[in-house]
Design a protein around this motif. Structure first.
Motif, PDB file in Angstrom:
ATOM      1  N   ASP A 202      38.598 -16.223  29.007  1.00 27.24           N
ATOM      2  CA  ASP A 202      38.567 -16.708  27.633  1.00 27.24           C
ATOM      3  C   ASP A 202      38.904 -15.577  26.661  1.00 27.24           C
ATOM      4  N   LYS A 203      38.248 -14.435  26.823  1.00 30.73           N
ATOM      5  CA  LYS A 203      38.509 -13.294  25.931  1.00 30.73           C
ATOM      6  C   LYS A 203      39.887 -12.686  26.179  1.00 30.73           C
ATOM      7  N   LEU A 204      40.315 -12.649  27.430  1.00 29.52           N
ATOM      8  CA  LEU A 204      41.658 -12.145  27.710  1.00 29.52           C
ATOM      9  C   LEU A 204      42.701 -12.916  26.917  1.00 29.52           C
ATOM     10  N   ASP A 205      42.453 -14.216  26.725  1.00 26.77           N
ATOM     11  CA  ASP A 205      43.423 -15.007  25.970  1.00 26.77           C
ATOM     12  C   ASP A 205      43.197 -14.911  24.473  1.00 26.77           C
ATOM     13  N   TYR A 206      41.967 -15.204  23.992  1.00 29.82           N
ATOM     14  CA  TYR A 206      41.832 -15.355  22.550  1.00 29.82           C
ATOM     15  C   TYR A 206      42.018 -14.051  21.788  1.00 29.82           C
ATOM     16  N   LEU A 212      47.845 -11.971  17.642  1.00 28.38           N
ATOM     17  CA  LEU A 212      49.266 -12.266  17.455  1.00 28.38           C
ATOM     18  C   LEU A 212      49.486 -13.166  16.250  1.00 28.38           C
ATOM     19  N   HIS A 213      48.760 -14.279  16.191  1.00 24.59           N
ATOM     20  CA  HIS A 213      48.988 -15.255  15.127  1.00 24.59           C
ATOM     21  C   HIS A 213      48.451 -14.769  13.779  1.00 24.59           C
ATOM     22  N   ALA A 214      47.418 -13.955  13.800  1.00 29.38           N
ATOM     23  CA  ALA A 214      46.909 -13.398  12.547  1.00 29.38           C
ATOM     24  C   ALA A 214      47.834 -12.306  12.019  1.00 29.38           C
ATOM     25  N   GLY A 215      48.680 -11.773  12.888  1.00 28.14           N
ATOM     26  CA  GLY A 215      49.606 -10.739  12.469  1.00 28.14           C
ATOM     27  C   GLY A 215      48.989  -9.358  12.403  1.00 28.14           C
ATOM     28  N   VAL A 216      47.958  -9.140  13.228  1.00 29.43           N
ATOM     29  CA  VAL A 216      47.307  -7.830  13.270  1.00 29.43           C
ATOM     30  C   VAL A 216      47.398  -7.282  14.691  1.00 29.43           C
ATOM     31  N   PRO A 217      47.333  -5.970  14.876  1.00 32.25           N
ATOM     32  CA  PRO A 217      47.498  -5.394  16.213  1.00 32.25           C
ATOM     33  C   PRO A 217      46.198  -5.251  17.003  1.00 32.25           C
ATOM     34  N   TYR A 218      45.040  -5.431  16.366  1.00 33.64           N
ATOM     35  CA  TYR A 218      43.777  -4.997  16.955  1.00 33.64           C
ATOM     36  C   TYR A 218      43.469  -5.612  18.316  1.00 33.64           C
ATOM     37  N   GLY A 219      43.741  -6.889  18.502  1.00 32.08           N
ATOM     38  CA  GLY A 219      43.392  -7.559  19.748  1.00 32.08           C
ATOM     39  C   GLY A 219      44.441  -7.442  20.833  1.00 32.08           C
ATOM     40  N   ARG A 220      45.514  -6.680  20.559  1.00 33.87           N
ATOM     41  CA  ARG A 220      46.580  -6.529  21.548  1.00 33.87           C
ATOM     42  C   ARG A 220      46.732  -5.095  22.033  1.00 33.87           C
ATOM     43  N   VAL A 254      37.172  -3.845  24.920  1.00 39.33           N
ATOM     44  CA  VAL A 254      35.891  -3.917  24.221  1.00 39.33           C
ATOM     45  C   VAL A 254      36.047  -3.467  22.771  1.00 39.33           C
ATOM     46  N   PHE A 255      36.773  -2.365  22.571  1.00 38.95           N
ATOM     47  CA  PHE A 255      36.953  -1.870  21.206  1.00 38.95           C
ATOM     48  C   PHE A 255      37.813  -2.836  20.395  1.00 38.95           C
ATOM     49  N   GLY A 256      38.831  -3.434  21.034  1.00 39.82           N
ATOM     50  CA  GLY A 256      39.655  -4.418  20.351  1.00 39.82           C
ATOM     51  C   GLY A 256      38.838  -5.608  19.886  1.00 39.82           C
ATOM     52  N   ARG A 257      37.906  -6.033  20.710  1.00 37.41           N
ATOM     53  CA  ARG A 257      37.033  -7.147  20.340  1.00 37.41           C
ATOM     54  C   ARG A 257      36.156  -6.774  19.155  1.00 37.41           C
ATOM     55  N   TYR A 258      35.651  -5.565  19.169  1.00 38.95           N
ATOM     56  CA  TYR A 258      34.837  -5.073  18.069  1.00 38.95           C
ATOM     57  C   TYR A 258      35.630  -5.113  16.752  1.00 38.95           C
ATOM     58  N   VAL A 259      36.868  -4.634  16.779  1.00 40.23           N
ATOM     59  CA  VAL A 259      37.666  -4.582  15.560  1.00 40.23           C
ATOM     60  C   VAL A 259      38.085  -5.993  15.123  1.00 40.23           C
ATOM     61  N   MET A 260      38.391  -6.870  16.071  1.00 40.23           N
ATOM     62  CA  MET A 260      38.752  -8.240  15.706  1.00 40.23           C
ATOM     63  C   MET A 260      37.604  -8.945  14.999  1.00 40.23           C
TER      64      MET A 260
END
Length: 471
Positions: A202-206, A212-220, A254-260
């Motif tokens: 679930d987290k790997l996808d969302y 991507l759709h929000a246009g921010v790099p944090y989760g990628r 983990v850090f990407g999730r924190y920033v998202m």
């Protein structure tokens, strides 16, 4: 516990070579067999195409309009990759027909669960569920009803060896006692950890899709395929773990999730819109003039139809409820403004005082707070327009996945990663989910001329009064 031979599952076998596939962002091929297509074509799954994944986030990030169906297809695809990875680690012993059948049933349960786990969602489901309203079914309960009766149930019975109990025991493992017909508890525990855990499909996808759709790099900014290649079965327990070679990728995830959470899901403007929606829903469910909206009747609607029902009900109610609905969905966006915010660094005492309070309690607390604000600025303020937004009762899932070291020993990610250690030991939620007070813009402007500690004093008094009222 023996493992599923992944090539025996048609969807995994065809993952890189199937003739039928769907394409979803970002350039992801979704392998679709005939039985998977029949699940996707059911009305509960098709309805997900009309529900946005992030709801009110699009008020801040206009591109975040992707659907729950797109996300579900992505989770399903990641589930196939997990099956392919863990299934190669311990092939099924030939000759054990019962075990092979059980393994196949467990794998199919995981595939179905990954695809339908969000089928029970309704528009703006998460913020409404966070309110903890009595009589409001959770989306998992709706999934179960769909798997027991209706088109999803028919497709499950016709094409799959697993049962509704099998699927629900993976979707809701904490309620496994309610699903006595489920297959081996070890299988269930393992695949449940693959669907919902510190690192899961679930987290790997969302994280990637929302980013991507929000246009921010944090989760990628992490390597998902490195994580997949590092996934292993825990040597001692029926749960997912990760090999030490995937540690850096896990840290980055983990850090990407924190920033998202900090910059997208709990962005202050997103939370202003969320608080407005929650308060309007709360007020509509209270009796007023003989009319009380039953929003459970709107759960099967598309998002656009749900918004129409919501706006119509708010129009009939009038007053501040209509103002909230118009500010969200009227011709001109008009959101409440942030008057104060506190987290564990800037205001730990206030955060502890208000975080994880029941929603009805926070709504009650806004009455004395509005009175104090009105007295200070010399003009009454409607309490329905003074919103206290705080972290909900439910905490986020633990981030501390187990790491299998090269020595064969097992440690947590927090044990071997200073980044994860800080987040795990200081509670993820308390840092990314702030306590905020939202008010109309004209009120916020008048408050700017008052001493900086005024809101802190008013909140402290309001909490004391509310506790006394409900003691």
């Amino acid at each position: 516990m023996s493992d599923c031979n992944s090539v025996s599952v048609p969807e995994v076998h065809l993952m890189d070579r199937g003739p039928s596939r769907l394409r979803i962002p970002p350039a992801m091929d979704v392998p679709v067999t005939a039985r998977v297509q029949r699940l996707i074509d059911t009305s509960p799954m098709r309805r997900l195409a009309s529900i946005s994944q992030l709801g009110l986030v699009s008020m801040v990030y206009p591109g975040a309009m992707h659907s729950r169906l797109e996300h579900s297809l992505g989770v399903y695809t990641w589930a196939l990759r997990v099956l392919n990875q863990v299934g190669q680690q311990s092939p099924v012993e030939q000759g054990s027909a019962n075990q092979i059948a059980e393994d196949m049933r467990a794998s199919e349960s995981f595939i179905v669960a990954s695809l339908v786990h969000d089928a029970g969602h309704w528009p703006f489901c998460h913020p409404i569920e966070d309110m903890g309203q009595s009589g409001m079914p959770r989306h998992e309960e709706r999934v179960e009803a769909m798997l027991r009766s209706g088109p999803l149930a028919d497709a499950l019975a016709a094409d799959w060896s697993c049962t509704a109990d099998d699927v629900m025991a993976i979707v809701c493992p904490k309620k496994i006692d309610q699903y006595p017909a489920a297959t081996s508890s070890e299988h269930i525990a393992f695949y449940a950890s693959c669907l919902s855990g510190p690192i899961d499909v679930d987290k790997l996808d969302y994280l990637q899709r929302d980013s991507l759709h929000a246009g921010v790099p944090y989760g990628r900014n992490f390597d998902p395929m490195r994580i997949i290649a590092s996934l292993v079965r825990h040597p001692d327990r029926p749960k997912l773990a990760i090999h030490e070679k995937g540690r850096t990728a896990a840290e980055m995830m983990v850090f990407g999730r924190y920033v998202m959470f900090s910059e997208v899901y709990w962005h202050h403007t997103v939370r202003a819109a969320t608080a407005m929606l929650q308060r309007a829903v709360h007020e509509l469910q209270q009796s007023a003039g003989g009319e009380k909206a039953d929003i459970t009747e709107w759960m099967d609607l598309s998002e656009s139809a749900w918004v129409r029902q919501f706006v119509d009900a708010a129009d009939r109610r009038g007053g501040p409820v209509k103002s909230l609905a118009d500010g969200l969905f009227g011709p001109t966006r008009k959101l409440l403004k942030r008057a104060a915010q506190f987290n564990v660094e800037s205001g730990e005492d206030m955060h502890q005082m208000l975080a994880r309070r029941p929603y009805w309690w926070l709504a009650s607390c806004s009455q004395p707070l509005a009175t104090s604000i009105g007295d200070a600025i010399g003009k009454p303020v409607e309490p329905e327009l003074v919103l206290i937004d705080a972290p909900p009762v439910k905490l986020e899932v633990d981030i501390n996945i187990d790491i299998v070291l090269r020595s064969g020993e097992v440690a947590t990610l927090g044990d071997v990663s200073p980044v994860a250690s800080v987040l795990a030991n200081r509670q993820f939620d308390n840092h990314v989910k702030r306590v905020r007070v939202f008010v109309p813009e004209w009120v916020r402007d008048r408050l700017a001329d008052l001493p900086g500690d005024s809101m802190r004093r008013w909140l402290t008094d309001a909490v004391a009064e509310t506790e006394k009222q409900w003691a």
